[in-house]
Design an enzyme around this catalytic site. Structure first.
Site, PDB file in Angstrom:
ATOM      1  N   CYS A 124      -3.161  11.186   5.385  1.00 36.99           N
ATOM      2  CA  CYS A 124      -1.491  10.953   4.770  1.00 36.99           C
ATOM      3  C   CYS A 124      -1.779  12.087   2.751  1.00 36.99           C
ATOM      4  CB  CYS A 124      -1.421   9.757   4.815  1.00 36.99           C
ATOM      5  SG  CYS A 124      -1.901   8.220   5.838  1.00 36.99           S
ATOM      6  N   HIS A 259       3.306   9.015  -1.334  1.00 38.37           N
ATOM      7  CA  HIS A 259       3.182   9.193   0.167  1.00 38.37           C
ATOM      8  C   HIS A 259       3.129   7.305   0.405  1.00 38.37           C
ATOM      9  CE1 HIS A 259       1.191   8.117   4.308  1.00 38.37           C
ATOM     10  NE2 HIS A 259       0.570   6.804   3.642  1.00 38.37           N
ATOM     11  N   ASN A 290       5.357   4.268   8.043  1.00 39.25           N
ATOM     12  CA  ASN A 290       4.047   5.257   7.440  1.00 39.25           C
ATOM     13  C   ASN A 290       4.643   6.140   8.063  1.00 39.25           C
ATOM     14  OD1 ASN A 290       1.514   6.642   7.054  1.00 39.25           O
ATOM     15  ND2 ASN A 290       0.982   4.151   6.359  1.00 39.25           N
TER      16      ASN A 290
END
Length: 334
Positions: A124, A259, A290
């Protein structure tokens, strides 16, 4: 004997993001489609993560297809062609081939050959890692225009019965072109890692284990509480260091683009950083999910497309995830 002095490459003093592109998986997947196998509910997922829907790609769409589409859009928005790209950096943890690098295939697809091309695996944080590398490549004179792509097809690593991370994940790709600038457009990158916490977000087992018929396909797991505490309490200071390194304060930025892991993490970071209400906070996770390395460029693309921020705005971005790894920088939006 007198040895010759080597000539070193030199480049421009400053860089900036010239253009951006983003694509999401074509299928909208609401919480109700996932709650059965994890014995959960739409309300529970919303309260825990803020996610209402996530975007997932169809079986016929590969992670490289997503990456290529985002790359083409970024190059077009930069007013360039594939032939103008000198290096391609692809950040992904969901490309199944150890070699050759997916970046080389993308470079060929977009007409960037013989651009340098390589993949990075920083989960990420991968997009911010790529921005830091692109900035250095341009300023060193080793490239003029660098394509940075964060692309993931996380849905191919989902165990539908897993309550730790499976319902969070989506598919997509975001890309930018980094090139020379007359003024500073990318602040110093603050990055690092903590491998002692490698088990906090992990693949269930090695690909080698799949030779055992009982092992099955590897999927993702996370220790939710450990990750939450780490992200909330240790990543806000990293973000503050990025502000300090760039020479700006919290009330001077116009957007905060973390993020897209969890809205609770995002909200707590906003409080810890004492960001004023004037700062627009990206919350693309609500209906995209996500998307790991793709989440920051996708969230950025949304803010610009919806007019929540405008070209030239100062944005603080920070990525953090499996490794554990992290990276942050302040950038001028394209």
């Amino acid at each position: 004997m007198t040895r010759p002095t080597l000539t070193q490459a030199t480049g421009p003093a400053h860089t900036r993001i010239l253009g951006l592109g983003g694509v999401r998986g074509e299928n909208v997947v609401p919480n109700d489609d996932l709650v059965g196998p994890i014995d959960s509910s739409d309300e529970w997922i919303r309260q825990r993560t803020g996610i209402v829907t996530r975007r997932r790609a169809g079986a016929e769409t590969s992670v490289l297809d997503l990456a290529e589409a985002a790359a083409r859009e970024a190059i077009a928005n930069a007013g360039l062609t594939g032939a103008d790209i000198d290096a391609v950096i692809l950040s992904t943890v969901t490309y199944f081939h150890q070699t050759p690098a997916g970046a080389a295939i993308i470079a060929d697809r977009i007409g960037a050959t013989p651009a340098a091309a390589f993949d990075i695996s920083a989960a990420c944080a991968g997009y911010c890692y790529g921005i830091g590398q692109a900035d250095a490549l341009v300023r060193s004179g080793n490239a003029r225009n660098v394509l940075v792509i964060g692309a993931e097809k996380m849905s191919e690593f989902v165990d539908p019965t897993d309550r730790s991370i499976s319902f969070l994940l989506g598919d997509g790709a975001g890309a930018v072109v980094v090139g020379p600038s007359d003024t500073p457009g990318i602040g110093p990158t603050i990055w690092g890692s903590d491998g002692s916490q490698a088990q906090a977000i992990r693949q269930t087992h090695s690909w080698l284990a799949t030779r055992d018929e009982d092992a099955g396909w590897p999927t993702l797991r996370q220790e939710g509480q450990s990750v939450f505490k780490w992200a909330v309490w240790q990543m806000a200071p990293v973000a503050q260091k990025a502000l300090d390194a760039a020479g700006v304060t919290a009330d001077e930025i116009e957007a905060f683009i973390p993020h897209q892991a969890n809205t609770r993490i995002i909200d707590q970071m906003v409080k810890t950083l004492k960001l004023p209400d004037s700062v627009v906070v990206a919350r693309d996770i609500v209906d995209t999910g996500n998307t790991s390395a793709a989440s920051i460029p996708l969230a950025t693309e949304r803010l610009l497309r919806e007019g929540q921020v405008s070209s030239g705005a100062l944005a603080l971005q920070i990525g953090f995830g499996a490794g554990l790894v992290y990276a942050a920088q302040v950038v001028v939006l394209p």
